[in-house]
Motif scaffolding. Structure first.
Motif, PDB file in Angstrom:
ATOM      1  N   TYR A  97       0.841  -1.198   0.000  1.00  0.00           N
ATOM      2  CA  TYR A  97       0.000   0.000   0.000  1.00  0.00           C
ATOM      3  C   TYR A  97       0.877   1.249   0.000  1.00  0.00           C
ATOM      4  O   TYR A  97       2.028   1.213   0.446  1.00  0.00           O
ATOM      5  N   PHE A  98       0.302   2.358  -0.477  1.00  0.00           N
ATOM      6  CA  PHE A  98       0.986   3.631  -0.292  1.00  0.00           C
ATOM      7  C   PHE A  98       0.026   4.647   0.316  1.00  0.00           C
ATOM      8  O   PHE A  98      -1.193   4.549   0.203  1.00  0.00           O
ATOM      9  N   HIS A  99       0.629   5.627   0.975  1.00  0.00           N
ATOM     10  CA  HIS A  99      -0.100   6.655   1.698  1.00  0.00           C
ATOM     11  C   HIS A  99       0.648   7.979   1.493  1.00  0.00           C
ATOM     12  O   HIS A  99       1.873   7.979   1.330  1.00  0.00           O
ATOM     13  N   ILE A 100      -0.055   9.090   1.495  1.00  0.00           N
ATOM     14  CA  ILE A 100       0.570  10.403   1.332  1.00  0.00           C
ATOM     15  C   ILE A 100       0.312  11.219   2.590  1.00  0.00           C
ATOM     16  O   ILE A 100      -0.831  11.372   3.028  1.00  0.00           O
ATOM     17  N   ILE A 101       1.401  11.728   3.169  1.00  0.00           N
ATOM     18  CA  ILE A 101       1.324  12.540   4.378  1.00  0.00           C
ATOM     19  C   ILE A 101       1.660  13.975   4.016  1.00  0.00           C
ATOM     20  O   ILE A 101       2.705  14.251   3.416  1.00  0.00           O
ATOM     21  N   ASP A 102       0.782  14.891   4.364  1.00  0.00           N
ATOM     22  CA  ASP A 102       1.015  16.325   4.173  1.00  0.00           C
ATOM     23  C   ASP A 102       1.311  16.917   5.546  1.00  0.00           C
ATOM     24  O   ASP A 102       0.389  17.200   6.325  1.00  0.00           O
ATOM     25  N   ALA A 103       2.611  17.067   5.858  1.00  0.00           N
ATOM     26  CA  ALA A 103       2.998  17.553   7.180  1.00  0.00           C
ATOM     27  C   ALA A 103       2.620  19.016   7.370  1.00  0.00           C
ATOM     28  O   ALA A 103       2.370  19.453   8.501  1.00  0.00           O
ATOM     29  N   GLU A 104       2.576  19.781   6.291  1.00  0.00           N
ATOM     30  CA  GLU A 104       2.186  21.195   6.380  1.00  0.00           C
ATOM     31  C   GLU A 104       0.734  21.325   6.829  1.00  0.00           C
ATOM     32  O   GLU A 104       0.388  22.202   7.626  1.00  0.00           O
ATOM     33  N   GLY A 132      18.500  12.379  -9.717  1.00  0.00           N
ATOM     34  CA  GLY A 132      18.561  13.041  -8.423  1.00  0.00           C
ATOM     35  C   GLY A 132      17.225  13.494  -7.882  1.00  0.00           C
ATOM     36  O   GLY A 132      17.159  14.063  -6.785  1.00  0.00           O
ATOM     37  N   THR A 133      16.159  13.264  -8.616  1.00  0.00           N
ATOM     38  CA  THR A 133      14.828  13.722  -8.206  1.00  0.00           C
ATOM     39  C   THR A 133      13.884  12.561  -7.944  1.00  0.00           C
ATOM     40  O   THR A 133      13.220  12.507  -6.905  1.00  0.00           O
ATOM     41  N   HIS A 134      13.811  11.638  -8.880  1.00  0.00           N
ATOM     42  CA  HIS A 134      12.891  10.510  -8.758  1.00  0.00           C
ATOM     43  C   HIS A 134      13.512   9.407  -7.896  1.00  0.00           C
ATOM     44  O   HIS A 134      14.703   9.460  -7.563  1.00  0.00           O
ATOM     45  N   THR A 155       4.974  13.190 -10.665  1.00  0.00           N
ATOM     46  CA  THR A 155       3.612  13.137 -11.213  1.00  0.00           C
ATOM     47  C   THR A 155       2.892  11.833 -10.892  1.00  0.00           C
ATOM     48  O   THR A 155       1.728  11.676 -11.244  1.00  0.00           O
ATOM     49  N   GLY A 156       3.565  10.893 -10.254  1.00  0.00           N
ATOM     50  CA  GLY A 156       2.901   9.646  -9.918  1.00  0.00           C
ATOM     51  C   GLY A 156       3.866   8.490  -9.756  1.00  0.00           C
ATOM     52  O   GLY A 156       5.092   8.660  -9.851  1.00  0.00           O
ATOM     53  N   ILE A 157       3.326   7.302  -9.531  1.00  0.00           N
ATOM     54  CA  ILE A 157       4.104   6.078  -9.369  1.00  0.00           C
ATOM     55  C   ILE A 157       3.938   5.233 -10.620  1.00  0.00           C
ATOM     56  O   ILE A 157       2.811   4.886 -10.998  1.00  0.00           O
ATOM     57  N   LEU A 158       5.058   4.904 -11.268  1.00  0.00           N
ATOM     58  CA  LEU A 158       5.041   4.116 -12.494  1.00  0.00           C
ATOM     59  C   LEU A 158       5.466   2.683 -12.191  1.00  0.00           C
ATOM     60  O   LEU A 158       6.262   2.426 -11.305  1.00  0.00           O
ATOM     61  N   GLY A 159       4.947   1.742 -12.975  1.00  0.00           N
ATOM     62  CA  GLY A 159       5.233   0.334 -12.780  1.00  0.00           C
ATOM     63  C   GLY A 159       3.961  -0.399 -12.388  1.00  0.00           C
ATOM     64  O   GLY A 159       2.864   0.170 -12.431  1.00  0.00           O
ATOM     65  N   PRO A 160       4.085  -1.680 -12.031  1.00  0.00           N
ATOM     66  CA  PRO A 160       5.335  -2.410 -11.776  1.00  0.00           C
ATOM     67  C   PRO A 160       6.000  -2.938 -13.050  1.00  0.00           C
ATOM     68  O   PRO A 160       5.336  -3.186 -14.053  1.00  0.00           O
ATOM     69  N   TRP A 161       7.333  -3.092 -12.952  1.00  0.00           N
ATOM     70  CA  TRP A 161       8.124  -3.801 -13.946  1.00  0.00           C
ATOM     71  C   TRP A 161       8.809  -4.971 -13.241  1.00  0.00           C
ATOM     72  O   TRP A 161       9.060  -4.911 -12.037  1.00  0.00           O
ATOM     73  N   PHE A 162       9.099  -6.022 -13.994  1.00  0.00           N
ATOM     74  CA  PHE A 162       9.607  -7.260 -13.397  1.00  0.00           C
ATOM     75  C   PHE A 162      10.929  -7.665 -14.039  1.00  0.00           C
ATOM     76  O   PHE A 162      11.128  -7.482 -15.240  1.00  0.00           O
TER      77      PHE A 162
END
Length: 223
Positions: A97-104, A132-134, A155-162
């Protein structure tokens, strides 16, 4: 409760931003022995983030949770967790799973979003892309030599690749449903090497890692 699973993240100044705590199990349906382990996400003031409860994970996996920066300027972070959503008594991790935390905003804005379904090892590893970014996120399938990778961009999460590479389980391993790969290892500090440890055997698999393509190569067993 106590847990092997621990994860924290700090800002670029080294100040704590978020951590996971408060683990417990809940029964999804009281009529069957089906449980789900959950935790909460806390801020630097040791207060739970808004909407920061009921984060799906499994407390047994020492490398089963991982924070990554999503946007340092606005203090947003990604949290990846591995969960074993299954019948009681069987702890095979089979969800990421993934989750996004906005600390601000002191809030969890995305929670328990399914990224991948399938049996995996309990080791989440990440290293920066060569730009250096992704970020590259890597996890091993539980009973094969297949590695699963994702690319985290702005802009998002790409994949999965195997990719199939490394030690193959024996037929005896498969027949007995042995968990070949463990929860130690990960990337070297510069991201050019990756180590995957064995769960039931001594040793590990060592690879070179291409931070441009996300591909492993030059596999060699380490006693």
């Amino acid at each position: 409760g106590s847990s092997e699973t621990q994860a924290t993240i700090s800002d670029s100044y080294g100040q704590l931003e978020a951590y996971i705590a408060e683990y417990h199990s809940v029964y999804v349906d009281s009529s069957i022995p089906y449980i789900r382990e959950i935790a909460s996400v806390y801020n630097r003031s040791n207060q739970r983030f808004g909407n920061g409860d009921s984060i799906r994970l499994d407390a047994l996996y020492s490398c089963g949770a991982l924070f990554l920066p999503l946007d340092n300027q606005y203090r947003r972070y990604l949290l990846f967790t591995i969960s074993a959503d299954t019948l009681f008594g069987s702890y095979n991790p089979n969800r990421i799973y993934f989750h996004i935390i906005d600390a601000e905003k002191d809030s969890v804005t995305v929670k328990n979003k399914l990224l991948y379904k399938g049996e995996v090892s309990d080791q989440l590893s990440a290293t920066r892309h060569s730009n250096g970014t992704h970020w590259w996120l890597l996890v091993h399938e539980r009973r094969t030599n297949r590695h699963i990778r994702f690319l985290i961009t702005d802009t998002g999460i790409l994949g999965p690749w195997f990719q199939n590479i490394g030690t193959q389980p024996t037929q005896e391993d498969l027949d007995n449903q042995r968990d070949l790969f463990g929860d130690d290892g990960g990337f070297s500090p510069d991201g050019t090497k990756f180590l995957s440890t064995y769960f039931i055997y001594k040793g590990a698999d060592l690879f070179d890692f291409d931070r441009c393509t996300g591909l492993l190569s030059n596999y060699r067993p380490v006693p």
